[in-house]
Design an enzyme around this catalytic site. Sequence first.
Site, PDB file in Angstrom:
ATOM      1  N   LYS A 127       0.829  -1.214   0.000  1.00 16.86           N
ATOM      2  CA  LYS A 127       0.000   0.000   0.000  1.00 16.86           C
ATOM      3  C   LYS A 127       0.858   1.256   0.000  1.00 16.86           C
ATOM      4  O   LYS A 127       0.463   2.271  -0.570  1.00 16.86           O
ATOM      5  CB  LYS A 127      -0.978  -0.005   1.173  1.00 16.86           C
ATOM      6  N   LYS A 209      -3.995 -10.245  -6.628  1.00 19.79           N
ATOM      7  CA  LYS A 209      -5.280 -10.363  -5.928  1.00 19.79           C
ATOM      8  C   LYS A 209      -6.329  -9.418  -6.516  1.00 19.79           C
ATOM      9  O   LYS A 209      -5.995  -8.299  -6.904  1.00 19.79           O
ATOM     10  CB  LYS A 209      -5.057  -9.999  -4.448  1.00 19.79           C
ATOM     11  N   LYS A 212     -10.709  -4.222  -4.307  1.00 17.07           N
ATOM     12  CA  LYS A 212     -11.749  -3.219  -4.585  1.00 17.07           C
ATOM     13  C   LYS A 212     -11.159  -1.893  -5.023  1.00 17.07           C
ATOM     14  O   LYS A 212     -11.834  -1.100  -5.674  1.00 17.07           O
ATOM     15  CB  LYS A 212     -12.705  -3.062  -3.399  1.00 17.07           C
TER      16      LYS A 212
HETATM   17  N1  AQP Z   1      -9.334 -11.229  -3.665  1.00 16.30           N
HETATM   18  C1  AQP Z   1      -9.712 -11.705  -2.497  1.00 16.30           C
HETATM   19  N2  AQP Z   1      -9.898 -13.021  -2.312  1.00 16.30           N
HETATM   20  C2  AQP Z   1     -10.293 -13.516  -1.100  1.00 16.30           C
HETATM   21  N3  AQP Z   1     -10.516 -12.729  -0.023  1.00 16.30           N
HETATM   22  C3  AQP Z   1     -10.347 -11.400  -0.173  1.00 16.30           C
HETATM   23  N4  AQP Z   1     -10.491 -10.360   0.678  1.00 16.30           N
HETATM   24  C4  AQP Z   1     -10.181  -9.210   0.042  1.00 16.30           C
HETATM   25  N5  AQP Z   1      -9.851  -9.477  -1.226  1.00 16.30           N
HETATM   26  C5  AQP Z   1      -9.928 -10.822  -1.392  1.00 16.30           C
HETATM   27  C6  AQP Z   1     -10.931 -10.486   2.055  1.00 16.30           C
HETATM   28  O1  AQP Z   1     -12.007  -9.575   2.250  1.00 16.30           O
HETATM   29  C7  AQP Z   1     -11.980  -9.126   3.602  1.00 16.30           C
HETATM   30  C8  AQP Z   1     -12.126  -7.656   3.661  1.00 16.30           C
HETATM   31  O2  AQP Z   1     -11.012  -7.044   3.062  1.00 16.30           O
HETATM   32  P1  AQP Z   1     -10.654  -5.560   3.495  1.00 16.30           P
HETATM   33  O3  AQP Z   1     -11.767  -4.670   3.161  1.00 16.30           O
HETATM   34  O4  AQP Z   1     -10.224  -5.538   4.904  1.00 16.30           O
HETATM   35  O5  AQP Z   1      -9.424  -5.142   2.659  1.00 16.30           O
HETATM   36  P2  AQP Z   1      -8.415  -5.873   1.777  1.00 16.30           P
HETATM   37  O6  AQP Z   1      -8.056  -7.215   2.281  1.00 16.30           O
HETATM   38  O7  AQP Z   1      -7.287  -4.923   1.557  1.00 16.30           O
HETATM   39  O8  AQP Z   1      -9.338  -6.039   0.488  1.00 16.30           O
HETATM   40  P3  AQP Z   1      -9.278  -5.292  -0.865  1.00 16.30           P
HETATM   41  O9  AQP Z   1     -10.502  -5.646  -1.651  1.00 16.30           O
HETATM   42  O10 AQP Z   1      -7.965  -5.551  -1.518  1.00 16.30           O
HETATM   43  O11 AQP Z   1      -9.394  -3.762  -0.439  1.00 16.30           O
HETATM   44  P4  AQP Z   1      -8.473  -2.551  -0.771  1.00 16.30           P
HETATM   45  O12 AQP Z   1      -8.378  -2.529  -2.277  1.00 16.30           O
HETATM   46  O13 AQP Z   1      -9.213  -1.361  -0.210  1.00 16.30           O
HETATM   47  O14 AQP Z   1      -7.165  -2.785  -0.114  1.00 16.30           O
HETATM   48  C9  AQP Z   1     -10.696  -9.640   4.218  1.00 16.30           C
HETATM   49  O15 AQP Z   1     -10.993 -10.778   5.003  1.00 16.30           O
HETATM   50  C10 AQP Z   1      -9.863 -10.027   3.032  1.00 16.30           C
HETATM   51  O16 AQP Z   1      -8.969 -11.078   3.334  1.00 16.30           O
END
Ligand code: AQP
Length: 343
Positions: A127, A209, A212
């Site tokens: 990040k 991965k 969002k």
């Molecule tokens: N691609 C993924 N596959 C499986 N699990 C996923 N999670 C996120 N992406 C995947 C799981 O979703 C939960 C919530 O995630 P978060 O909002 O805490 O943030 P993150 O893990 O950083 O998810 P993102 O989508 O990648 O968000 P951004 O882009 O904002 O950083 C967690 O349990 C995560 O493991």
Amino acid sequence: MTARHGHRGEKMENAEKKRVFSGVQPSGNLTIGNYLGAIKNFKSFEEQYKTFYCVVDLHAITVRQVPAELRRRTYETLALYMASGLDETKNTLFVQSHVHEHAELGWILDCYTMFGELSRMTQFKDKSAKHAENINAGLFTYPALMAADILLYGTDIVPVGIDQKQHLELARDVAMRFNQIYSDTFTVPEGYISESTMKIMSLAEPTAKMSKSDTNQNAVVYILDSKDDIMRKFKRAVTDSGSEVRYSEDKPGVSNLMTIYRAFTGKELADIEREFDGVGYGEFKLAVGEACADGLAPVRERYNQLIADKAHLEAVMKAGAEEASYYARRMMSKVRRKIGFVG
Ligand code: AQP
């Protein structure tokens, strides 16, 4: 006291149940990665466990957010929890910033988390590379706040995707460290990582991965995408050389699509390979799109009803915060006493 949260008898019963905590950041439109990796699994705990599912807005501001969007997404994330089947009478659904103890314990745990430990976190490295203009202290200490979220509720189990495993291990280390210094205080949590959906990959770059915050809209399927958008995205999904639908390391694109297909249909990988034997990638991708759109349709339908009733969502988050605060306050008074704070 509301009927939902009941009386002492109910609390007594909850006191005997094991605890589950998890959260999602309202930092973008939620993806099928968030859904399959985390939210969809939350429901399986609601009968046997005391469950706390949180919209983690304090975490979201580690990356700059547009205030109106953050507000809107906080409601949306709560509505998506409920649309995914979480019953607000069986689960404590709330917003992190409504329960001040998260920030309070977060600060305290900052003082029990080492600089070296935080420096090793791959999410911080990723990040800070992505947001080079805003490498703030919150981004760095994010895992200590996440440890606070979890430890505040005496959590036994944390359902998450594999990307959160490192943070979860840190939460365990911090809990053990604190317990060792002050005697038993925190439950040392276990992760629940669903092997079949632990990491849904980007449709454009299947070795990364699905996230969002990805700026490439075609790489990501959002839970609330229309069927047309879902079909279009799967049609454009990157596949691999060859034409066989086979699950293997050298076929990350096809394997990811198979993972998604399996998650929405419940079919086994070997059966999927048989089903698409001799069929080209084009047809396979259409089938994955159909299964995904069909699987999400009821979620979208329920979501549309829920998001139209803001007053109900506000009542749910208020009741959830009251319930969560009850547990959080009890843990904080224990922590304060152990540390040596007065009063
Ligand atoms: N691609 C993924 N596959 C499986 N699990 C996923 N999670 C996120 N992406 C995947 C799981 O979703 C939960 C919530 O995630 P978060 O909002 O805490 O943030 P993150 O893990 O950083 O998810 P993102 O989508 O990648 O968000 P951004 O882009 O904002 O950083 C967690 O349990 C995560 O493991």
